[in-house]
Design an enzyme around this catalytic site. Structure first.
Site, PDB file in Angstrom:
ATOM      1  N   MET A 155       0.841  -1.199   0.000  1.00  0.00           N
ATOM      2  CA  MET A 155       0.000   0.000   0.000  1.00  0.00           C
ATOM      3  C   MET A 155       0.879   1.254   0.000  1.00  0.00           C
ATOM      4  O   MET A 155       0.437   2.332   0.397  1.00  0.00           O
ATOM      5  CB  MET A 155      -0.946   0.002   1.200  1.00  0.00           C
ATOM      6  CG  MET A 155      -1.982  -1.105   1.136  1.00  0.00           C
ATOM      7  SD  MET A 155      -3.547  -0.705   1.959  1.00  0.00           S
ATOM      8  CE  MET A 155      -3.000  -0.344   3.614  1.00  0.00           C
ATOM      9  N   HIS A 166       9.184   0.682   3.266  1.00  0.00           N
ATOM     10  CA  HIS A 166      10.179   0.720   4.335  1.00  0.00           C
ATOM     11  C   HIS A 166      11.041  -0.537   4.286  1.00  0.00           C
ATOM     12  O   HIS A 166      10.978  -1.310   3.316  1.00  0.00           O
ATOM     13  CB  HIS A 166       9.496   0.873   5.697  1.00  0.00           C
ATOM     14  CG  HIS A 166       8.386  -0.117   5.924  1.00  0.00           C
ATOM     15  ND1 HIS A 166       8.581  -1.482   5.945  1.00  0.00           N
ATOM     16  CD2 HIS A 166       7.050   0.065   6.127  1.00  0.00           C
ATOM     17  CE1 HIS A 166       7.438  -2.093   6.178  1.00  0.00           C
ATOM     18  NE2 HIS A 166       6.487  -1.192   6.281  1.00  0.00           N
ATOM     19  N   GLY A 208      10.879  -3.289   5.814  1.00  0.00           N
ATOM     20  CA  GLY A 208      10.123  -4.532   5.723  1.00  0.00           C
ATOM     21  C   GLY A 208       9.796  -4.873   4.281  1.00  0.00           C
ATOM     22  O   GLY A 208       9.963  -6.015   3.837  1.00  0.00           O
ATOM     23  N   HIS A 209       9.337  -3.865   3.526  1.00  0.00           N
ATOM     24  CA  HIS A 209       9.074  -4.078   2.102  1.00  0.00           C
ATOM     25  C   HIS A 209      10.364  -4.414   1.362  1.00  0.00           C
ATOM     26  O   HIS A 209      10.361  -5.221   0.428  1.00  0.00           O
ATOM     27  CB  HIS A 209       8.455  -2.822   1.485  1.00  0.00           C
ATOM     28  CG  HIS A 209       7.112  -2.467   2.051  1.00  0.00           C
ATOM     29  ND1 HIS A 209       6.892  -1.314   2.761  1.00  0.00           N
ATOM     30  CD2 HIS A 209       5.925  -3.124   2.020  1.00  0.00           C
ATOM     31  CE1 HIS A 209       5.618  -1.264   3.132  1.00  0.00           C
ATOM     32  NE2 HIS A 209       5.010  -2.350   2.704  1.00  0.00           N
TER      33      HIS A 209
END
EC number: 6.3.2.1
Length: 528
Positions: A34, A38, A40-41
């Site tokens: 979405m 960051h 994590g992505h």
């Protein structure tokens, strides 16, 4: 890098890539997001790039996931920043559609869900945990993920373990609708404090971020209690109380829910046979945070990976013997399948015919202590070590259908733990949650020397060291560059170079590492 906002443009571009001779249709990886990208992505993108020829990142703020009073309008929108992020990380395509493109007439309308066909997941999966306070959330997730999978048609789609409930629902969706995609889950990425990285963390002040780290600290405390008292009656109730007590030490955190469920079915657990998901949601101020951790009630799994000739097979067998773990020779499974294909007369490159054979084969290990490999009732322990099998196994192992059925069988072997397995993607793909991951390596010269000795011991004396080196180089290239689950070191694997070390020394190193790991301390006493 290309950016598309329409389905027509994206489909045209991907179809052109699929039709190019150098681009295979089975090498597209999708990372649905979405936006507000960051670290994590980043972990998802890196994994997708490693395992696919083309990486597509979708950026779509899904209005179907937001309740009327939630932060749809305030959710961070930073497409230009996200574009720079993706381009820097080598993403090939960004798909950033509008709600209208995704079939929603009015994204801000309260009846947005009524304006498009929606996907409804099993109620027992959506009515607990996050579904209690967000009743339409997972219907919105399932709908848009299904649309994205149908639009992009990826071979692999990547999701983070932080959204464990979403992950379980998507895996069930793919299974129930027979969608031709592999769902890959990646571990939670955390700040140094332990706080799970999330797009919503930007709403927190530095002080709140530090306070919010108590979420993970509480989960870890609960896991510690579980590991130390697994056989105690009502242990899960004890774990829940321990987590709540720990969380209460940070009063700014307001607990929404704390659940222990099956990570696949999301059904609440009264006891844990193999594995359970300890999941939590809490508010700090107006910001809602979620996190989770796995509770394992099984013997450990040790995953040993590395290139050909690094000494994996011998060492893995000895580690299994030392720790009382079953040796699962996954390489032998692929060799057995390759032998079967060669014996049938089917060309190893005829993927359809190979799929016919592999989907019906049965592999077992008779007398595991003697490593006897049986396929369709025939003992092939000796036959699978021939040069012909060695020179063809990478071709067969790289085929998607072969890998699907072999991984499925391997994971069935490992469901209850208590195994040590070796291969080339055991820690990264087959058992990503293994308690210990080892990556064994050695120089080309050393690996070639070992392989030559092995061949001569088997009576194959008509081969030189130079020929063996060429074969190993070729094998490395095939294993490293194959499109499906290539050879790679897991980020959390311990690398050991075996040059100059005896088999016994390497074995002892692994045993010592195991005994000093967190899980090793709690499990090894039940094994040795």
């Amino acid at each position: 890098m290309r950016l598309f906002t329409t389905i027509a443009g994206l489909n045209c571009y991907l179809n052109l890539l699929r039709n190019e001779q150098k681009k295979s249709p089975d090498t597209i990886g999708l990372v649905p997001t979405m936006g507000a990208l960051h670290k994590g992505h980043l972990s998802l993108i890196k994994r997708a790039r490693e395992e696919n020829t083309i990486t597509v990142v979708s950026i779509f703020i899904n209005p179907l996931q937001f309740a009327p009073r939630e932060d749809f309008k305030e959710y961070p929108r930073q497409l230009e920043i996200d574009k720079e992020f993706c381009e820097k990380e080598g993403v090939d395509v960004i798909f950033a559609p509008t709600p209208e493109t995704m079939g929603m007439k009015n994204a801000l309308s309260t009846d947005a869900q009524d304006s498009t066909t929606t996907v409804v997941s099993p109620s027992h999966m959506t009515s607990i945990m996050c579904g209690v306070s967000r009743p339409n959330f997972f219907q919105g997730v399932a709908t848009i993920v299904t649309k994205l999978l149908n639009i992009v048609k990826p071979n692999n789609a990547y999701f983070g373990q932080k959204d464990a409930q979403q992950l379980a629902i998507i895996k069930q969706l793919v299974k129930d609708l027979s969608l031709p995609v592999n769902i890959v889950y990646c571990p939670i990425i955390r700040e140094a404090s332990g706080l799970a990285i999330s797009s919503r963390n930007q709403y927190l002040t530095p002080e709140q971020k530090e306070q919010a780290s108590m979420l993970y600290a509480s989960l870890c405390y609960g896991r510690k209690i579980f590991l130390e008292n697994q056989d105690t009656p009502n242990i899960l109730e004890t774990v829940e109380n321990a987590v709540k007590e720990k969380l209460a030490s940070q009063p700014v955190l307001k607990l929404e829910y704390l659940e222990i469920v099956d990570p696949e079915t999301l059904k609440p657990l009264e006891n844990i046979q193999n594995i359970g998901l300890l999941a939590i949601a809490a508010y700090i101020g107006s910001c809602r945070l979620i996190d989770n951790i796995l509770l394992r009630n099984r013997k450990p799994i040790i995953a040993i990976d590395g290139p050909a000739g690094a000494g994996k097979s011998t060492v893995t067998k000895l580690v299994g013997q030392s720790l009382g773990l079953l040796y699962l020779d996954t390489g032998a499974m692929y060799r057995a399948v390759t032998w079967m294909v060669l014996q049938s007369g089917v060309p190893v490159t005829d993927q359809a015919q190979v799929a016919e054979l592999v989907s019906q084969c049965q592999i077992s290990f008779n007398s595991p202590e003697n490593n006897h490999v049986v396929i369709n009732g025939q003992d092939v322990t000796v036959a699978i070590r021939s040069r012909e099998v060695t020179n063809n196994v990478s071709i067969v192992a790289a085929q998607p259908t072969v890998r699907y059925f072999m991984v499925k069988q391997q994971q069935q072997f490992g469901a209850k733990g208590g195994i040590v397995a070796e291969g080339r993607d055991i820690g990264s793909h087959v058992f990503p949650n293994a308690e210990l991951k080892i990556f064994l390596t050695a120089s080309l010269k050393e690996r070639s020397r070992r392989r030559l000795v092995e061949l001569k011991q088997k009576g194959q004396t008509n081969i030189s060291l130079e020929e063996v080196e060429k074969e190993i180089i070729c094998r490395d290239q095939k294993d490293t560059n194959r499109k499906i689950s290539p050879l790679r070191k897991s980020s959390d694997a311990v690398e050991i170079s075996t040059d100059g070390l005896s088999i016994g020394e390497v074995t002892q190193k692994i045993v010592d590492i195991f005994k000093t790991t967190c899980y090793g301390k709690s499990s090894v006493n039940n094994i040795i």
